[in-house]
Design an enzyme around this catalytic site. Structure first.
Site, PDB file in Angstrom:
ATOM      1  N   GLN A  69      86.811  69.504  48.807  1.00 21.85           N
ATOM      2  CA  GLN A  69      85.961  70.291  47.918  1.00 21.85           C
ATOM      3  C   GLN A  69      84.548  70.503  48.470  1.00 21.85           C
ATOM      4  O   GLN A  69      83.700  71.059  47.785  1.00 21.85           O
ATOM      5  CB  GLN A  69      85.903  69.662  46.522  1.00 21.85           C
ATOM      6  N   HIS A 123      78.651  58.945  34.242  1.00 20.35           N
ATOM      7  CA  HIS A 123      80.010  58.437  34.470  1.00 20.35           C
ATOM      8  C   HIS A 123      80.348  57.350  33.444  1.00 20.35           C
ATOM      9  O   HIS A 123      81.467  57.275  32.942  1.00 20.35           O
ATOM     10  CB  HIS A 123      80.138  57.821  35.864  1.00 20.35           C
ATOM     11  N   MET A 179      83.576  60.608  41.969  1.00 21.02           N
ATOM     12  CA  MET A 179      83.318  60.460  43.401  1.00 21.02           C
ATOM     13  C   MET A 179      82.435  59.237  43.651  1.00 21.02           C
ATOM     14  O   MET A 179      81.872  59.089  44.738  1.00 21.02           O
ATOM     15  CB  MET A 179      82.661  61.719  43.964  1.00 21.02           C
ATOM     16  N   GLY A 180      82.294  58.390  42.642  1.00 23.58           N
ATOM     17  CA  GLY A 180      81.528  57.162  42.839  1.00 23.58           C
ATOM     18  C   GLY A 180      80.032  57.356  42.754  1.00 23.58           C
ATOM     19  O   GLY A 180      79.543  58.386  42.301  1.00 23.58           O
ATOM     20  N   TYR A 181      79.301  56.328  43.202  1.00 21.89           N
ATOM     21  CA  TYR A 181      77.842  56.270  43.053  1.00 21.89           C
ATOM     22  C   TYR A 181      77.514  56.492  41.575  1.00 21.89           C
ATOM     23  O   TYR A 181      76.772  57.383  41.190  1.00 21.89           O
ATOM     24  CB  TYR A 181      77.127  57.288  43.948  1.00 21.89           C
ATOM     25  N   LEU A 182      78.095  55.625  40.773  1.00 24.82           N
ATOM     26  CA  LEU A 182      78.169  55.850  39.331  1.00 24.82           C
ATOM     27  C   LEU A 182      76.825  55.662  38.633  1.00 24.82           C
ATOM     28  O   LEU A 182      76.040  54.800  38.994  1.00 24.82           O
ATOM     29  CB  LEU A 182      79.207  54.904  38.731  1.00 24.82           C
ATOM     30  N   GLY A 191      83.268  65.431  32.551  1.00 21.00           N
ATOM     31  CA  GLY A 191      81.969  65.674  31.926  1.00 21.00           C
ATOM     32  C   GLY A 191      81.686  67.155  31.743  1.00 21.00           C
ATOM     33  O   GLY A 191      82.022  67.977  32.614  1.00 21.00           O
ATOM     34  N   ASP A 207      79.662  69.292  34.497  1.00 23.45           N
ATOM     35  CA  ASP A 207      80.318  70.208  35.436  1.00 23.45           C
ATOM     36  C   ASP A 207      81.214  71.144  34.613  1.00 23.45           C
ATOM     37  O   ASP A 207      82.439  71.011  34.598  1.00 23.45           O
ATOM     38  CB  ASP A 207      81.108  69.405  36.473  1.00 23.45           C
TER      39      ASP A 207
HETATM   40  P1  AMP Z   1      81.365  63.207  40.105  1.00 27.32           P
HETATM   41  O1  AMP Z   1      81.377  61.774  40.512  1.00 27.32           O
HETATM   42  O2  AMP Z   1      80.033  63.881  40.300  1.00 27.32           O
HETATM   43  O3  AMP Z   1      82.525  64.002  40.638  1.00 27.32           O
HETATM   44  O4  AMP Z   1      81.552  63.182  38.536  1.00 27.32           O
HETATM   45  C1  AMP Z   1      82.672  62.556  37.961  1.00 27.32           C
HETATM   46  C2  AMP Z   1      82.769  62.943  36.517  1.00 27.32           C
HETATM   47  O5  AMP Z   1      81.587  62.516  35.840  1.00 27.32           O
HETATM   48  C3  AMP Z   1      82.877  64.464  36.314  1.00 27.32           C
HETATM   49  O6  AMP Z   1      83.819  64.724  35.271  1.00 27.32           O
HETATM   50  C4  AMP Z   1      81.493  64.830  35.909  1.00 27.32           C
HETATM   51  O7  AMP Z   1      81.444  65.994  35.095  1.00 27.32           O
HETATM   52  C5  AMP Z   1      81.067  63.598  35.119  1.00 27.32           C
HETATM   53  N1  AMP Z   1      79.612  63.532  35.047  1.00 27.32           N
HETATM   54  C6  AMP Z   1      78.730  63.546  36.076  1.00 27.32           C
HETATM   55  N2  AMP Z   1      77.468  63.525  35.622  1.00 27.32           N
HETATM   56  C7  AMP Z   1      77.546  63.523  34.266  1.00 27.32           C
HETATM   57  C8  AMP Z   1      76.581  63.518  33.224  1.00 27.32           C
HETATM   58  N3  AMP Z   1      75.271  63.529  33.466  1.00 27.32           N
HETATM   59  N4  AMP Z   1      77.038  63.503  31.948  1.00 27.32           N
HETATM   60  C9  AMP Z   1      78.364  63.509  31.672  1.00 27.32           C
HETATM   61  N5  AMP Z   1      79.314  63.513  32.615  1.00 27.32           N
HETATM   62  C10 AMP Z   1      78.923  63.523  33.896  1.00 27.32           C
END
Ligand code: AMP
Length: 290
Positions: free
Chosen positions: A61, A37, A30-33, A147, A150
């Site tokens: 979601q 990520h 969802m960005g804001y990497l 990741g 989650d």
């Molecule tokens: P999101 O942008 O929050 O939807 O996350 C995108 C992907 O990055 C998902 O598969 C998350 O589980 C993974 N992710 C987010 N934070 C972490 C982290 N601290 N360590 C590993 N993977 C992560």
């Protein structure tokens, strides 16, 4: 690296790649990497010829009172980071591109989506499973990266792909943490300095549970009570849940055995944080149960 915003352009870019037999890895975000990520992207980079990172804040979601509108976004920063990591294509579609009409077809795994975070976020995982299904159909990757941070999402995606025969390998990537153990998250920027200092209690509670299990504790209720007590005692923090579940099915257990996920969620101030750890235990009959 190129940024693509439409499904048609993405297909035009990927069809020739697929035709010559080059492998494609997809990292949905969802960005804001952040570095969490980034770990997914470097893992994908090492295992594929072509790496696609999607950036899409998926309205489906988010519940009506959740942070869809406020969710942090910074495409320019994300593109710079992804270019430095060797990403080939950023897929950053608009909401209209992904949902030209309201979604009528939904993917849901109720037995897995209504437990843990599903109790406070009842429509969340249906939205996740639906958008990930769409992204897997749009990109048609060989591998897709998620990741462990989650953990419920990862278990749901693995099961969805198995149940619906998606021709993709799901790769789980370990949680990336701050030096003090806090799992990296885009939502950590919501925390005040004081809240940030208390937020480490999620990881501390999980570590205490790991230590108890390593010392021979096999009662789920005891492990849960320990985690809940530690989190509840922390200032600025309100426990949402502490649970121990089967890591594949997400169902609760009485006696700990096999693959287990210990998972916690708590509000730190107004910010809801989650964390989990996986443990591999011997089957029950090989343990000394009185
Ligand atoms: P999101 O942008 O929050 O939807 O996350 C995108 C992907 O990055 C998902 O598969 C998350 O589980 C993974 N992710 C987010 N934070 C972490 C982290 N601290 N360590 C590993 N993977 C992560």
């Amino acid at each position: 690296m190129q940024t693509i915003t439409t499904i048609q352009q993405l297909r035009n870019a990927l069809d020739p790649v697929r035709r010559v037999g080059r492998s494609i890895g997809l990292v949905p975000t969802m960005g804001y990497l952040h570095e969490g990520h980034a770990r997914l992207v470097t893992t994908a980079r090492a295992q594929n010829d072509e790496v696609v990172v999607s950036i899409f804040v998926n309205p489906l979601q988010f519940g009506p009172n959740e942070d869809f509108a406020q969710y942090p976004r910074d495409l320019h920063h994300d593109e710079q980071l992804l270019a430095s990591l060797g990403c080939d294509i950023v897929f950053a579609p608009s909401v209209d591109e992904i949902y030209p009409e309201p979604a009528v077809t939904l993917v849901d795994l109720p037995a897995m989506s209504q437990v843990l975070c599903g109790r406070t976020r009842p429509i969340h995982f249906r939205g996740v499973a639906t958008v990930v299904s769409k992204l897997l159909h749009i990109v048609q990757p060989d591998k897709a990266y998620f990741g462990q941070k989650d953990g419920q999402q990862l278990a749901i995606i693995r099961r969805m792909v198995q149940d619906l025969n998606f021709p993709v390998k799901i790769v789980g990537v370990p949680t990336v943490r701050e030096p003090d153990g806090l799992a990296k998250s885009s939502r950590n920027i919501y925390l005040s300095q004081l809240e940030r200092s208390h937020a480490t209690v999620l990881y501390r509670a999980l570590q205490a549970a790991v230590a108890d299990v390593a010392a021979g504790q096999i009662s789920a209720a005891m492990v849960i009570a320990k985690m809940a007590a530690l989190i509840s005692a922390e200032p600025e923090v309100r426990l949402d849940y502490a649970e121990v579940v089967n890591a594949q099915t997400l169902q609760p257990m009485d006696m700990l055995s096999g693959s287990i996920m210990m998972a916690v969620a708590a509000y730190v101030g107004k910010t809801r944080l989650i964390d989990n750890v996986l443990l591999e235990l011997p089957p029950l009959d090989s343990q000394n149960v009185p």
